[in-house]
Design a protein around this motif. Structure first.
Motif, PDB file in Angstrom:
ATOM      1  N   SER A  50      68.011  58.094   8.141  1.00  0.00           N
ATOM      2  CA  SER A  50      67.839  58.928   9.086  1.00  0.00           C
ATOM      3  C   SER A  50      66.482  58.201   9.848  1.00  0.00           C
ATOM      4  O   SER A  50      65.307  58.110   9.512  1.00  0.00           O
ATOM      5  N   PHE A  69      73.401  59.719  13.130  1.00  0.00           N
ATOM      6  CA  PHE A  69      72.550  60.464  14.170  1.00  0.00           C
ATOM      7  C   PHE A  69      71.317  59.724  14.194  1.00  0.00           C
ATOM      8  O   PHE A  69      70.868  58.906  13.640  1.00  0.00           O
ATOM      9  N   HIS A  88      67.774  68.506   7.465  1.00  0.00           N
ATOM     10  CA  HIS A  88      68.479  68.260   8.480  1.00  0.00           C
ATOM     11  C   HIS A  88      69.661  67.359   8.086  1.00  0.00           C
ATOM     12  O   HIS A  88      70.974  67.620   9.030  1.00  0.00           O
ATOM     13  N   HIS A  92      73.869  68.396   8.943  1.00  0.00           N
ATOM     14  CA  HIS A  92      74.529  67.657   9.602  1.00  0.00           C
ATOM     15  C   HIS A  92      76.110  67.486   9.134  1.00  0.00           C
ATOM     16  O   HIS A  92      76.934  67.258   9.712  1.00  0.00           O
ATOM     17  N   LYS A  95      78.238  70.497   8.843  1.00  0.00           N
ATOM     18  CA  LYS A  95      78.678  70.953  10.105  1.00  0.00           C
ATOM     19  C   LYS A  95      80.229  70.036  10.128  1.00  0.00           C
ATOM     20  O   LYS A  95      80.710  70.232  10.844  1.00  0.00           O
TER      21      LYS A  95
END
Length: 227
Positions: A50, A69, A88, A92, A95
């Protein structure tokens, strides 16, 4: 047990700018954590870096790692917490229909984990816990050397105890920043600082380096040379 190996590495660093991509020995600092994750990752696990740092994207690309991401700007500030970054990342993957049992948070500023440390971490985990965390024995002790200032400006011991020698005090431990094995269900129910079902894995001083300043970096180079 499905593990999300999460390496949080934002671009900004006030103590030692650019430390995550600075070479420690023969490779960038963050690669120590990446190599550790790749060595242990199994089917069903995932490696997530991240970051908002373009250099880290380049390093990951050179290693053949897909980046899921770009870390959002609001999670790349001094005010963003590890908990925010973890939630977060989990969001991700959720989803994208991928879930995990635990998150293994690997801070890139702690390069010297051993395989034995990791195996101890896993062996101490059970489903009744919220976290297993790596620690070091603390030289400072709240019964002896740590004090808090009261309203009158006087220093008082942080914990009351009638100990005349530091060696007689109960042992205390400090998180060393290297490894946090966190139960995902617990992360959805409370923040990390609210966890109370925590177990420890003790790591020695030479593997408990958490690099934040140039002094830390020099010490890390010393321990690397000793290895």
């Amino acid at each position: 047990m499905k593990i999300l190996y999460l390496i949080p590495a934002r671009a900004g660093s006030k103590g030692l700018p650019g430390k995550n991509t600075k070479f420690l020995g023969d490779k960038p600092l963050i690669v120590y954590s990446i190599d550790f994750a790749l060595k242990n990752i199994k089917e069903g696990d995932e490696l997530c870096i991240s970051t908002d740092d373009e250099k880290i994207f380049e390093i990951a690309g050179d290693l053949g790692i897909d980046m899921p991401f770009v870390r959002p700007n609001e999670l790349a500030t001094d005010n963003a917490t590890s908990y925010d970054v973890i939630r977060h990342a989990l969001s991700h993957y959720k989803k994208n229909n991928k879930t995990f049992d635990v998150v293994l948070l690997l801070q890139p500023t702690s390069p010297f984990r051993s395989q034995e440390d990791f195996e101890n971490l896993l062996s101490n985990y059970n489903d009744n816990l919220e976290m297993v965390v790596s620690v070091k024995k603390s030289k400072e002790n709240p019964y002896f050397t740590l004090f808090e200032e009261d309203n009158a400006g006087y220093l008082n011991k942080s914990k009351i105890g009638n100990y005349e020698k530091r060696q007689d005090c109960p042992p205390v431990f400090a998180f060393n920043g290297s490894m946090y094995l966190l139960k995902v269900d617990a992360l959805y129910n409370k923040k990390i600082n609210e966890f109370n079902k925590i177990k420890k894995v003790v790591m020695p001083e030479e593997r408990s380096i958490d690099i934040d300043t140039m002094a830390d970096w020099i010490l890390a180079e010393f321990y690397l040379d000793k290895q």
